[in-house]
Design a protein around this motif. Structure first.
Motif, short mmCIF file in Angstrom:
data_model
loop_
_atom_site.label_atom_id
_atom_site.label_comp_id
_atom_site.label_asym_id
_atom_site.label_seq_id
_atom_site.Cartn_x
_atom_site.Cartn_y
_atom_site.Cartn_z
N GLY A 81 0.17 2.50 -2.66
CA GLY A 81 -1.13 3.08 -2.67
C GLY A 81 -2.24 2.24 -3.43
O GLY A 81 -3.26 2.86 -3.70
N GLN A 99 -4.27 -0.12 -2.90
CA GLN A 99 -5.48 -0.20 -2.25
C GLN A 99 -6.36 1.04 -1.61
O GLN A 99 -7.33 1.04 -1.12
CB GLN A 99 -5.50 -1.27 -0.95
N ASP A 100 -5.26 2.10 -1.52
CA ASP A 100 -5.93 3.25 -1.08
C ASP A 100 -6.81 4.10 -1.90
O ASP A 100 -6.56 4.06 -3.29
CB ASP A 100 -4.81 4.34 -0.80
N GLU A 101 -7.85 4.80 -1.70
CA GLU A 101 -8.60 5.45 -2.63
C GLU A 101 -7.82 6.87 -2.99
O GLU A 101 -7.42 7.53 -2.00
CB GLU A 101 -9.99 6.07 -1.92
N LYS A 102 -7.96 7.04 -4.40
CA LYS A 102 -7.21 8.03 -4.90
C LYS A 102 -8.02 9.43 -4.71
O LYS A 102 -9.21 9.05 -5.36
CB LYS A 102 -6.75 7.85 -6.27
N GLN A 141 -2.82 11.61 -3.14
CA GLN A 141 -2.51 11.21 -1.65
C GLN A 141 -2.19 12.32 -0.87
O GLN A 141 -1.20 13.21 -1.59
CB GLN A 141 -1.83 9.95 -1.58
#
Lengths: 101, 390
Positions: B237, B239-242, B268
């Motif tokens: 995760g 690169q995912d926006e938290k 998430q």
């Protein structure tokens, strides 16, 4: 500039009005139970700092308002602006200022 | 005349003795915390009834409970540093102390003789006799330049040990309390930023702390602590926006079926499935909110998930057979906690803002009972007495 304007809007809105009685009860409930999961049900602190009147005495309104609405990066404090309006946050700040344990 | 009076008196005596001698077993009892009132309900999970409300337990926001191995006593850890020993047979507080300013949870030792409490302020753990609640050891969580850290994720481990994490320091400490005069402390440093909670695998081998300040989890193999703490899922995760986290997740779930472990993803809308054989991420299961508790039914077939604000009116159930969602339920506003009956036919769910606990059948997902409770939060059954790490 945009940020400045936004801040101005926030501050202006913050003084716009007092939440209704029903909404005040909801905010107190939120404070106790949702803010309370980190700051404690009695606001004496936990993972987050204490929010008792004495504990926040040296913090400016603007700082507390921004913290509630935008959260604090690098800490566990999330932004609440999707659920609490600036006026409501301002009401919460003054509630906290007068809140004794 | 005299004789009949005697007869009457002795009859009354017998009746009152029998009245008091109603036997009670404790193996199917439990506590439901009423967080706002500072009370706890002693409940019977077979009868689905409330036996007694215990008053005067202090600030119970974030309260948790462990049980004595004879399942007679429940130890309640309150937010205000209160430690209360409740007698489940006599429906009363046997002893209560305030042991710190601000506390988060506790554990009972392998031999049942010690109660350890993890504190935020002053940061550290304190260890008490489970019998008398007398202080027997004090271990402040000092790190760096004489700073004191909040302590989280305290569990008992085999070998009369306790394990816990230092939130501010990013450390894990393993404490051997065989000799209480001189507890042996092994410190693992730089395990990751802001460990927020931890769990112990049911076999007592692995201690795993979730990290809030960065991706991944910190893993300690208690069979080989000399190998140190390793990081797992650190790339997950990134690169995912938290998303903003409105309630810290808790780590209290482990499915042993197929060697899988289920944990909440921080920030998430996902439950992470980890393959225990190689500690790799096997699957990310999308759910409808940020998971708080991800709990395995005792047989490991189902995983029940509740959620953080603002999605906390829901529950979702994952089928472990094919790692898919099998059911969604809406018990009501603010679902805070869940507890399975010892063999998992029922699950008790606390619904804070509806002032009730709902008992569901875990096979049919039907409601079996509703129990009125005031702002209920944690539910703890005495079956925990015989489980490592609980």
């Amino acid at each position: 500039m945009k940020a400045c304007l936004l801040a101005l809007v926030l501050v202006t809105e913050a003084w716009a009005g007092t939440p209704s009685d029903t909404r005040q009860q909801q905010l107190i409930h939120l404070l106790k139970h949702d803010c309370g999961s980190c700051h404690g049900l009695t606001l004496q602190g936990g993972l987050g700092p204490a929010l008792l009147a004495e504990a926040i005495a040296d913090k400016a309104d603007a700082f507390l308002l921004t913290t509630i609405l935008n959260g604090r990066k690098g800490t566990a404090m999330p932004p609440w602006r999707d659920f609490i309006s600036p006026a409501e946050a301002q009401w919460l700040v003054s509630y906290l200022r007068h809140h004794q344990n | 005349m005299m004789f009949s009076r005697f007869l009457l008196l002795s009859t009354l005596l017998i009746v009152s003795v029998i009245g008091h001698a109603e036997l009670r077993a404790t193996g199917d009892l439990g506590l439901v915390i009423e967080r706002e009132r500072g009370t706890a309900l002693i409940i019977n999970s077979s009868q689905k009834t409330i036996l007694k409300r215990i008053e005067g337990l202090g600030d119970l926001s974030h309260a948790s409970v462990v049980f004595s191995r004879d399942q007679r006593y429940a130890y309640v850890f309150g937010r205000d540093g209160g430690l209360s020993k409740i007698d489940l047979l006599l429906d009363k507080i046997e002893k209560r102390i305030i042991q710190a300013g601000n506390s988060i949870g506790g554990a009972i030792s392998q031999d049942g003789r010690l109660i350890a409490v993890s504190n935020y302020s002053p940061g550290g753990i304190k260890i008490f006799s489970s019998d008398t609640l007398a202080l027997v050891a004090d271990i402040p969580a000092i790190y760096g330049d004489e700073q004191q850290s909040k302590v989280v994720g305290l569990v008992d481990a085999p070998g009369q040990r306790f394990v816990f994490s230092l939130f501010d320091a990013g450390e894990i400490w393993l404490v051997d309390v065989n000799n209480l005069q001189q507890p042996l402390i092994q410190k693992f440093k730089e395990v990751g930023s802001q460990p927020y909670d931890a769990l112990l695998s049911p076999d007592g081998r692995y201690y795993i702390a979730g990290l809030f300040g960065e991706s991944g989890l910190a893993l300690l193999d208690l069979w080989q602590p000399e190998l140190g703490v390793t990081r797992i899922l650190s790339d997950y995760g990134k690169q995912d926006e938290k998303l903003p986290v409105y309630k810290m997740p808790h780590l209290e779930g482990w499915a042993v079926a197929d060697d899988l472990m289920f944990v909440p993803a921080v920030g998430q809308h996902e439950v992470l499935v980890i393959n225990k054989r190689n500690w790799q991420l096997l699957k990310r299961i999308p759910v409808l909110g940020q998971p708080v508790f991800v709990m395995a039914r005792p047989d490991g077939r189902q995983i029940w998930v509740n959620f953080a604000f603002p999605d906390n009116q829901h529950l979702q159930v994952i089928d472990v057979k094919d790692l898919t969602l099998m059911k969604s339920l809406t018990p009501g506003k603010a679902v805070l906690h869940m507890e399975f009956t010892p063999r998992g036919e029922d699950i008790w769910v606390s619904v804070r803002d509806e002032d009730r606990v709902i008992v569901y059948d875990t096979e049919r997902f039907t409601e079996k009972a509703r129990i009125e409770a005031e702002k209920p939060s944690g539910i703890f059954f005495s079956a925990r007495a015989h489980k490592l790490g609980l």
